[in-house]
Design a protein around this motif. Structure first.
Motif, PDB file in Angstrom:
ATOM      1  N   PHE A 150       0.855  -1.189   0.000  1.00  0.00           N
ATOM      2  CA  PHE A 150       0.000   0.000   0.000  1.00  0.00           C
ATOM      3  C   PHE A 150       0.888   1.235   0.000  1.00  0.00           C
ATOM      4  O   PHE A 150       1.812   1.357   0.800  1.00  0.00           O
ATOM      5  N   GLY A 151       0.637   2.173  -0.892  1.00  0.00           N
ATOM      6  CA  GLY A 151       1.405   3.407  -0.963  1.00  0.00           C
ATOM      7  C   GLY A 151       2.295   3.436  -2.189  1.00  0.00           C
ATOM      8  O   GLY A 151       2.255   2.549  -3.046  1.00  0.00           O
ATOM      9  N   ILE A 152       3.103   4.489  -2.274  1.00  0.00           N
ATOM     10  CA  ILE A 152       3.993   4.663  -3.417  1.00  0.00           C
ATOM     11  C   ILE A 152       5.447   4.546  -2.954  1.00  0.00           C
ATOM     12  O   ILE A 152       5.730   4.614  -1.759  1.00  0.00           O
ATOM     13  N   VAL A 153       6.341   4.386  -3.917  1.00  0.00           N
ATOM     14  CA  VAL A 153       7.758   4.289  -3.588  1.00  0.00           C
ATOM     15  C   VAL A 153       8.218   5.603  -2.959  1.00  0.00           C
ATOM     16  O   VAL A 153       7.664   6.664  -3.235  1.00  0.00           O
ATOM     17  N   ILE A 201       2.762   5.431  -8.828  1.00  0.00           N
ATOM     18  CA  ILE A 201       1.483   6.092  -8.558  1.00  0.00           C
ATOM     19  C   ILE A 201       0.365   5.381  -9.310  1.00  0.00           C
ATOM     20  O   ILE A 201      -0.674   5.058  -8.732  1.00  0.00           O
ATOM     21  N   ARG A 202       0.575   5.114 -10.587  1.00  0.00           N
ATOM     22  CA  ARG A 202      -0.462   4.472 -11.402  1.00  0.00           C
ATOM     23  C   ARG A 202      -0.822   3.089 -10.859  1.00  0.00           C
ATOM     24  O   ARG A 202      -1.995   2.758 -10.690  1.00  0.00           O
ATOM     25  N   VAL A 212      -1.363   8.387 -15.475  1.00  0.00           N
ATOM     26  CA  VAL A 212      -0.594   9.353 -14.692  1.00  0.00           C
ATOM     27  C   VAL A 212       0.397  10.006 -15.638  1.00  0.00           C
ATOM     28  O   VAL A 212       1.186   9.319 -16.280  1.00  0.00           O
ATOM     29  N   THR A 213       0.334  11.331 -15.722  1.00  0.00           N
ATOM     30  CA  THR A 213       1.159  12.076 -16.665  1.00  0.00           C
ATOM     31  C   THR A 213       1.934  13.163 -15.930  1.00  0.00           C
ATOM     32  O   THR A 213       1.333  13.932 -15.169  1.00  0.00           O
ATOM     33  N   GLU A 265      -0.512  14.599 -13.259  1.00  0.00           N
ATOM     34  CA  GLU A 265      -1.963  14.628 -13.391  1.00  0.00           C
ATOM     35  C   GLU A 265      -2.428  13.185 -13.388  1.00  0.00           C
ATOM     36  O   GLU A 265      -1.921  12.364 -14.157  1.00  0.00           O
ATOM     37  N   ILE A 266      -3.371  12.884 -12.515  1.00  0.00           N
ATOM     38  CA  ILE A 266      -3.986  11.553 -12.468  1.00  0.00           C
ATOM     39  C   ILE A 266      -5.360  11.700 -13.093  1.00  0.00           C
ATOM     40  O   ILE A 266      -6.169  12.511 -12.643  1.00  0.00           O
ATOM     41  N   SER A 267      -5.603  10.937 -14.130  1.00  0.00           N
ATOM     42  CA  SER A 267      -6.916  11.003 -14.771  1.00  0.00           C
ATOM     43  C   SER A 267      -7.447   9.596 -14.960  1.00  0.00           C
ATOM     44  O   SER A 267      -6.703   8.622 -14.952  1.00  0.00           O
ATOM     45  N   GLY A 268      -8.737   9.522 -15.110  1.00  0.00           N
ATOM     46  CA  GLY A 268      -9.392   8.244 -15.314  1.00  0.00           C
ATOM     47  C   GLY A 268     -10.885   8.452 -15.431  1.00  0.00           C
ATOM     48  O   GLY A 268     -11.361   9.570 -15.638  1.00  0.00           O
TER      49      GLY A 268
END
Length: 144
Positions: free
Chosen positions: A60-63, A83-84, A99-100, A113-116
């Motif tokens: 759970f979580g990001i690096v 993140i993605r 994720v861009t 930017e996280i989009s979906g």
């Protein structure tokens, strides 16, 4: 993680961090939290947790960017992928997540930017937030 206070403590965008724990929901009288607010709050918690901090879900979580900073600029891609993968696994209300990297006003921070698409609920359709990793290591989440 759960039951945190009223703000993100970042001093920047001032996004309100929702109290998500069971006791917080009970003390609020069972008020429903808007789905979009709930997703943004969950992303804030998710992106400010580092892999290995949760005993019940070790991935759970990001690096931790501190572990990657020596490999810059390749580190940006590793963080982007982390993140993605984490959002796709731990935020089931979002589909087709991308994720861009986006430009940041602060040269010492990274922004994405996280989009979906919202998977279900009353607000089906596109979803978009901006995240910014500050020099302090905190991830700010803003927008929709």
């Amino acid at each position: 993680m759960q039951g945190r206070g009223d703000s993100d403590g970042g001093g920047g965008g001032g996004i309100k961090v929702l109290r998500r724990g069971l006791l917080a929901r009970l003390s609020s009288g069972g008020q429903k939290v808007a789905e979009l607010e709930s997703i943004v709050a969950h992303l804030h918690e998710l992106l400010n947790t580092r892999v290995g901090e949760s005993l019940s879900a070790p991935d759970f979580g990001i690096v931790d960017f501190a572990d990657l900073v020596h490999n810059f600029p390749e580190a940006t891609q590793v963080l982007q992928q982390s993140i993605r993968a984490t959002v796709m696994k731990y935020e089931p209300r979002l589909r087709s997540v991308s994720v861009t990297p986006v430009p940041s006003q602060d040269p010492l921070s990274l922004a994405f930017e996280i989009s979906g698409r919202l998977a279900s609920g009353t607000h089906r359709g596109p979803f978009r937030v901006r995240t910014e990793l500050s020099s302090s290591g905190k991830m700010q989440v803003s927008g929709r």
